[in-house]
Motif scaffolding. Structure first.
Motif, short mmCIF file in Angstrom:
data_model
loop_
_atom_site.label_atom_id
_atom_site.label_comp_id
_atom_site.label_asym_id
_atom_site.label_seq_id
_atom_site.Cartn_x
_atom_site.Cartn_y
_atom_site.Cartn_z
N GLY A 37 1.89 -6.38 -26.83
CA GLY A 37 2.32 -7.15 -28.20
C GLY A 37 2.73 -8.56 -28.43
N ALA A 38 3.50 -8.24 -27.30
CA ALA A 38 4.93 -9.56 -27.73
C ALA A 38 4.11 -11.03 -26.65
CB ALA A 38 6.18 -8.99 -26.94
N ALA A 39 2.89 -11.23 -26.32
CA ALA A 39 3.00 -11.72 -25.40
C ALA A 39 1.71 -12.35 -25.53
CB ALA A 39 3.52 -12.44 -23.99
N GLU A 40 1.59 -12.93 -25.13
CA GLU A 40 -0.94 -13.65 -25.71
C GLU A 40 -0.97 -13.79 -23.99
OE1 GLU A 40 -1.14 -16.64 -28.30
OE2 GLU A 40 -0.51 -15.07 -30.02
N VAL B 235 1.85 -16.46 -19.10
CA VAL B 235 1.72 -15.45 -20.54
C VAL B 235 2.25 -16.58 -21.23
CG1 VAL B 235 1.40 -12.95 -19.82
CG2 VAL B 235 4.07 -14.15 -19.84
N ALA B 236 1.69 -16.39 -22.96
CA ALA B 236 2.29 -16.68 -23.91
C ALA B 236 3.18 -16.61 -25.08
CB ALA B 236 1.12 -17.67 -24.60
N PHE B 237 4.63 -17.10 -25.43
CA PHE B 237 5.29 -16.03 -26.57
C PHE B 237 5.70 -17.04 -28.02
CE2 PHE B 237 7.33 -14.64 -22.85
CZ PHE B 237 6.72 -13.15 -23.22
N PRO B 238 4.33 -16.80 -28.57
CA PRO B 238 4.61 -17.35 -30.22
C PRO B 238 5.61 -17.23 -30.90
CG PRO B 238 2.53 -15.27 -29.96
CD PRO B 238 3.73 -15.35 -28.53
N ALA B 239 5.93 -18.71 -31.54
CA ALA B 239 6.71 -18.19 -32.74
C ALA B 239 7.24 -17.31 -32.83
CB ALA B 239 7.08 -19.64 -33.34
N VAL B 240 8.33 -16.64 -33.44
CA VAL B 240 7.83 -15.46 -35.01
C VAL B 240 8.62 -16.63 -36.25
CG1 VAL B 240 9.53 -13.61 -35.57
CG2 VAL B 240 9.82 -14.11 -32.90
N ALA B 241 7.35 -16.45 -36.94
CA ALA B 241 6.83 -16.69 -38.29
C ALA B 241 8.29 -17.50 -38.83
CB ALA B 241 5.65 -16.03 -38.84
N ASP B 242 8.22 -18.44 -39.16
CA ASP B 242 9.85 -18.36 -40.34
C ASP B 242 10.66 -17.70 -40.02
OD1 ASP B 242 7.93 -19.53 -42.19
OD2 ASP B 242 7.20 -17.91 -43.20
N ASP B 243 11.24 -17.69 -38.28
CA ASP B 243 12.23 -16.82 -38.08
C ASP B 243 12.58 -17.33 -36.71
OD1 ASP B 243 14.79 -15.27 -37.76
OD2 ASP B 243 13.55 -13.13 -37.97
N ALA B 244 12.96 -18.87 -36.64
CA ALA B 244 13.98 -19.69 -36.10
C ALA B 244 14.65 -18.94 -35.10
CB ALA B 244 14.73 -20.97 -36.29
N LYS C 127 6.23 -18.29 -16.90
CA LYS C 127 5.77 -17.81 -15.64
C LYS C 127 6.25 -17.16 -15.55
CE LYS C 127 3.14 -19.12 -10.88
NZ LYS C 127 3.21 -20.12 -10.05
N VAL C 128 5.56 -15.31 -14.93
CA VAL C 128 6.09 -15.10 -14.52
C VAL C 128 5.24 -13.14 -14.00
CG1 VAL C 128 7.86 -14.23 -17.32
CG2 VAL C 128 5.50 -12.84 -16.71
N PRO C 129 5.80 -12.73 -12.99
CA PRO C 129 5.49 -11.99 -12.56
C PRO C 129 3.77 -11.15 -13.42
CG PRO C 129 6.89 -10.96 -12.09
CD PRO C 129 7.60 -11.83 -13.07
N ARG C 130 3.29 -10.76 -12.17
CA ARG C 130 1.60 -10.16 -12.72
C ARG C 130 1.98 -9.37 -14.12
NH1 ARG C 130 -3.78 -9.69 -10.39
NH2 ARG C 130 -5.68 -8.94 -11.98
#
Length: 121
Positions: free
Chosen positions: A72-75, A88-97, A59-62
């Motif tokens: 494009g950083a979040a969905e 907003v949703a921040f996806p995991a970076v594929a194959d980069d923990a 949860k962040v300010p609108r």
């Protein structure tokens, strides 16, 4: 019934544990759940939780949410037919923990500060 987490699900639970450890000495922060996903609360209000599809939802300010989605950083987070304006949703970076860890720590810190600023119990 939910599917058991796969390898990336276990990895993301570990990242959520890392977030929890970051706030371990903060008496205002506790673990909680939202929509059956594990998360973190400040002042009794959820500020970050692990969502479906390997995403950290915060949860962040609108305006910040709009900017993160536009870049494009979040969905956007959509519940039913409603877009949640401050979530907003921040996806995991594929194959980069390590990259996922940096992204999620930053997002959680921002969400913590915002939700804490809103006050609460």
């Amino acid at each position: 019934m939910t599917d058991p987490p796969g390898a990336s699900g276990h990895q993301n639970l570990a990242l959520l544990d890392l977030l929890a450890r970051r706030y371990a000495d903060n008496p205002l922060v506790e673990r909680g759940t939202m929509f059956r996903g594990p998360g973190l609360r400040v002042g009794g209000k959820i500020f970050a939780f692990l969502g479906h599809g390997d995403r950290l939802i915060v949860k962040v300010p609108r305006q910040r949410a709009d900017a993160a989605v536009a870049s494009g950083a979040a969905e956007p987070v959509i519940m039913g037919q409603r877009t949640m304006k401050e979530w907003v949703a921040f996806p995991a970076v594929a194959d980069d923990a390590p990259a996922t860890e940096r992204l999620w720590l930053s997002a959680a810190d921002e969400a913590y500060a915002y939700v804490k600023s809103l006050g609460g119990s």
